[in-house]
Design an enzyme around this catalytic site. Structure first.
Site, PDB file in Angstrom:
ATOM      1  N   ASP A  22     -11.383  -8.083  -1.605  1.00 21.84           N
ATOM      2  CA  ASP A  22     -10.534  -7.337  -2.282  1.00 21.84           C
ATOM      3  C   ASP A  22     -11.509  -6.520  -3.168  1.00 21.84           C
ATOM      4  OD1 ASP A  22      -7.941  -6.586  -3.363  1.00 21.84           O
ATOM      5  OD2 ASP A  22      -8.617  -7.518  -5.167  1.00 21.84           O
ATOM      6  N   GLU A  79     -12.651  -3.837   1.167  1.00 19.71           N
ATOM      7  CA  GLU A  79     -11.905  -3.055   0.700  1.00 19.71           C
ATOM      8  C   GLU A  79     -12.615  -2.120  -0.460  1.00 19.71           C
ATOM      9  OE1 GLU A  79      -7.308  -2.946  -1.423  1.00 19.71           O
ATOM     10  OE2 GLU A  79      -8.995  -3.833  -2.571  1.00 19.71           O
TER      11      GLU A  79
END
Length: 701
Positions: free
Chosen positions: A352, A388
């Protein structure tokens, strides 16, 4: 507690080599990092966690590691730490010995976190805010760390190591996927065991899924602001323990259930990828609670503003940013990753806000300390790594900027697919790049085409069905005045906002979904499917359902479209049977030595070259062969023709002359698929549809 009779109140020196609490059969070694503390004390608690029964300073400090060995301490013992040092927020230090701190390396928690003002290092209502000091004991409101039984976490995990070119990712939430499945035993709903139950494995294998990517399952704490609104952090991007499985998903087997789930997935040939959040912690900004890192060594664990170290660098948008340039923070993250591979058996990680993890003093650096350490680690060398590729900091959007061996979520691909099928100008031009793996971004530094993780929808944003039902987000239930979530979703409601009982509109919406699904499966790169999209799952227009732990996000299996599920399974089958769709190297229209033909050609439905300067271009054909630059590609003798007709009219397609018979295997105008040989030189491609043709041996026309 039962350890009273055998535990000595005097700690032995112990060892600094392994951080965390480790039982060796006769006692437990405790080791914790703090560079700036003046003292770190170990606190042991009663079996129910309500009473602190022993507090003793760790006797030794080696470098920045405090450590001690306590004979007689058995698995199951509850503990925590208290750290003494300066409480000087304006200098970056927030030590407060009154606050119980969880061990950053704990693998289990006992109890839960309770939102209480005693958890804050400062007086919560004081006018001077965090510059004040709170002397209340936070222990009654903090989950306790647990000394784990080593037998619970054997270091024998073996990743499946499936090739990227064969990968189909299925992004899912443990609870959302299992809560409402009709074939799920009641005691397994919302659990790790339920996720790998026979009912779920049957569905996933039918779809041809090779990897399940789970939203965060490391221990989570919901934000106090959500609790005040009667909500929870459902997605889980608020980690409080990087080594502990989130207890809210425990089933009958408790913590063992996680490894049992992984083993069952592996038996079915399915990898497990974890969405991990190492960019920030659950402690929030300077006004957040003191739970672990902040109290152990705030100035080391977090990135602080140079000119005002009272405040945190907030490249994550979550209040704080972990200091991934610090050696012990890097060590903690790598230790965590190795734990999930070796002890829990997982096959890969999706990072993330990965841009944050690559930030050095001068900004983003793909060759920074963390990424170098990650890619050189022998345990992590063969697991799948996905970034990401953005955060909210300066130059935070880094799509295509990560090194080889790291795939990336391609949100530009997502937007391109949506815009093309919606009919936006220049949509065909952008789609052309997307279908070939977005080479202009990813074909660098020896990267492979699988580096682009292609998707039309993910947990963050509209579901695929909602892109065909809503033009405006419907996030009121989140309690943020409908201001949260993406503003631009490139969606289309076909004239009616929300659900419709008009058969024509419903048919158009279903076809649009099939078109986008087909585009994802027919593109070069790694396809990713959001759980529920295979059957038309809706979140009723909520495009930021991070706090909706309810029927908004739980997949309603009874309402899913079985025809859509069948169509998705056919797409997966076709991709699996067609190696040309899963090539490792980028296609550039080079000439193959074997037959002097180009590995990729673009053409119009009339067989002529495309007019790429036409911003209204709505139909295009992509003719694929084996890659001219790849040894493996030269062995691919099949040919595939992909025809995209976005127009509102049926179009006649002139098939290329070739030695064999063209067979239409995919036609998105209908949910049911039948392989149909084409005997004529022209074939109809219905309006608003995708067709895929494969050249098979046989008599030419």
């Amino acid at each position: 507690m039962t350890y009273h009779a055998t535990v000595s109140a005097t700690l032995e020196p112990g060892s600094p080599s392994r951080l965390g609490a480790h039982f060796d059969g006769g006692g437990t070694n405790f080791a914790v990092f703090s560079e700036h503390a003046e003292q770190v004390s170990l606190c042991l608690f009663s079996q129910d966690g309500t009473r602190e029964e022993m507090r003793v300073p760790l006797p030794e400090r080696t470098g920045a590691v405090w450590h001690g060995y306590l004979p007689g301490v058995q698995p199951g013992t509850l503990y925590g730490y208290r750290a003494s040092g300066p409480y000087a927020p304006e200098a970056g230090h927030r030590f407060n010995r009154n606050k119980l701190l969880i061990d950053p390396y704990t693998r289990e928690f006992h109890g839960a976190f309770t939102d209480h003002t005693a958890n804050f290092g400062y007086q919560h209502a004081a006018p001077e805010a965090d510059l004040s000091f709170d002397s209340r004991d936070s222990a009654p409101f903090v989950a306790k760390s647990v000394v784990s039984d080593p037998a619970l976490f054997p270091l024998d995990g073996q990743p499946l190591s499936k090739g990227w070119q064969d990968t189909l990712i299925y992004e899912a939430h443990v609870k959302g996927l299992t809560m409402r499945h009709p074939g799920m035993p009641e005691n397994l709903r919302g659990t790790y065991e339920g996720l790998a139950s026979p009912a779920m494995l049957d569905h996933l294998t039918k779809l041809g899924v090779t990897a399940v990517e789970l939203l965060p399952v490391q221990a989570i704490k919901s934000e106090g602001a959500l609790s005040g609104r009667g909500l929870v952090n459902y997605w889980g991007y608020n980690t409080v323990g990087f080594f502990a499985p989130e207890p809210r998903y425990f089933g009958p087997a408790g913590v063992r259930g996680f490894r049992e789930m992984v083993d069952r997935f592996h038996s079915a040939g399915i990898e497990v990828i974890l969405d991990v959040v190492y960019n920030h912690s659950a402690e929030g900004d300077h006004l957040g609670p003191t739970l672990s890192f902040r109290g152990l060594d705030n100035a080391s664990y977090y990135r602080l503003q140079d000119d005002q170290p009272r405040y945190y660098v907030n490249d994550t948008g979550c209040g704080n940013t972990l200091n991934v340039t610090h050696p012990f923070v890097i060590r903690m993250i790598l230790d965590s990753l190795r734990f999930w591979v070796q002890a829990m058996g997982v096959d890969g990680f999706r990072f993330d806000l990965a841009t944050t993890l690559c930030r050095e003093t001068d900004g983003f650096d793909r060759s920074g300390r963390f990424m170098i350490a990650l890619r050189q680690d022998p345990v992590l060398a063969d697991v799948k790594l996905i970034a990401e590729p953005w955060d909210i900091g300066p130059d935070g959007y880094q799509l295509g900027g990560f090194p080889a061996k790291v795939a990336e979520w391609n949100d530009r691909y997502r937007d391109t697919v949506r815009k093309f099928w919606r009919g936006d100008a220049h949509g065909a031009q952008e789609l052309g790049s997307a279908l070939l793996g977005t080479a202009y971004l990813f074909d660098k530094r020896g990267r492979r085409v699988w580096s682009s993780v292609n998707y039309a929808a993910s947990h963050d944003g509209y579901t695929l069905a909602d892109t065909t039902q809503f033009e405006n987000r419907q996030n009121e239930a989140n309690g943020e005045g409908n201001r949260d979530g993406h503003k631009e979703n490139y969606s289309d409601n076909f004239g009616v906002e929300g659900p419709s009982d008009d058969p024509a509109i419903c048919a158009q919406r279903a076809r649009r979904q099939r078109n986008m699904l087909a585009t994802v499966f027919l593109s070069q790169g790694t396809p990713m499917l959001l759980a529920g999209d295979e059957g038309g799952h809706t979140q009723h227009g909520n495009n930021n359902a991070y706090c909706q732990d309810n029927e908004t996000t739980w997949i309603d299996w009874a309402s899913l479209d079985p025809e859509m599920i069948g169509f998705t399974a056919e797409l997966s089958r076709f991709r699996h049977e067609t190696p040309i769709l899963r090539q490792m190297d980028f296609l550039h229209g080079a000439t193959r030595e074997t037959d002097r033909r180009k590995d990729v050609e673009w053409r119009g439905f009339d067989g002529k070259p495309l007019n790429w300067s036409d911003d209204t271009l709505s139909s295009l054909c992509l003719h694929l062969r084996g890659n001219a630059e790849s040894v493996a590609g030269k062995a691919l003798t099949d040919e595939v023709l992909l025809a995209f007709n976005r127009s509102d009219d049926d179009l006649d397609l002139l098939l290329p002359t070739a030695p064999g018979v063209w067979v239409r295997d995919i036609d998105s105008s209908e949910p049911a698929q039948t392989a149909t040989p084409i005997s004529a030189e022209r074939v109809c491609v219905p309006a608003q549809s995708v067709s895929a043709f494969v050249l098979k041996p046989g008599s030419a026309r």
